[in-house]
Design a protein around this motif. Structure first.
Motif: not given
Length: 231
Positions: A39-45
């Protein structure tokens, strides 16, 4: 001068919780970075994985014999991968609510996914972690790791707030064997979470953990609830 950044969408999925997007972040003359957003929110990379790995290594050190571990939240698989690196672990159950994310890992959309999931110790459960905890058999795990959000202050979905409250924590305690532990990673200090853990577990503590993220020092927190070895 800041390098121009290009974003290339790799995969996208919709569910009743909203939108899940896997994309590459590219800079000129630099490696591509895989990034997961909800939902547009950064979770991880897949560039900065220090915190995901630290959650597993620190939590594994809490239990003398972590034969059976359950991880709430698949992400890009780095917490699970670190759990599997411990030869004491015989079973690693991973609970992930988004079927699409599991599929991306299995099919190789996330390149390192198939190798991790091929480990015979892995059991993937597609479900809400709160439901999975409530339905698991009593005293079946030695360690529960919650990596669903970045703690109660940074929820991926608002409904996850219940995970950090006494009823869900009680469900987590119920599935732990004597001497077992629950570990929750949080980007911020949470006195409410620590207080809730103290009402449910025999012992509880908040452990500060220094991390270096993109040339800056940060303090993250590991919240721990323990079951007495003679429980």
């Amino acid at each position: 001068m800041t390098e121009p950044v290009e974003y290339v969408e790799i995969a996208r999925a919709e569910s009743e919780r909203g939108e899940l997007v896997l994309r590459e972040r590219r800079v000129v003359d630099g490696p591509a970075c895989l990034e997961l957003r909800a939902n547009g929110i950064f979770v991880m990379d897949n560039v900065e994985t220090t915190t995901e790995r630290a959650l597993a290594t620190e939590a594994l050190g809490l239990v003398a014999d972590p034969r059976a571990v359950i991880v709430g939240g698949l992400g890009l698989g780095f917490t699970m991968s670190e759990v599997l690196a411990d030869p004491r672990v015989e079973v690693c159950a991973v609970v992930e609510i988004e079927q699409a994310l599991v599929d991306w890992m299995r099919e190789g959309t996330i390149a390192h996914g198939p190798a991790i999931l091929a480990d015979q110790r892995v059991k993937v459960v597609v479900a809400d972690i709160a439901v999975a905890l409530a339905e698991a058999g009593p005293a079946t795990y030695d360690l529960v790791l919650l990596d669903v959000d970045n703690g109660p202050g940074y929820l991926v979905h608002s409904t996850n707030a219940a995970l950090y409250e006494a009823p869900a924590l009680t469900s987590a305690r119920a599935i732990l064997r004597p001497g077992g532990a629950l570990a929750i990673w949080s980007a911020d200090e949470s006195t409410d979470l620590e207080a809730a853990l103290r009402t449910v577990f025999d012992e509880a503590e908040a452990r500060p953990h220094a991390v270096r993220l993109q040339e800056r020092e940060e303090t993250y927190w590991l919240y721990v609830g323990r079951v007495a070895s003679d429980a």
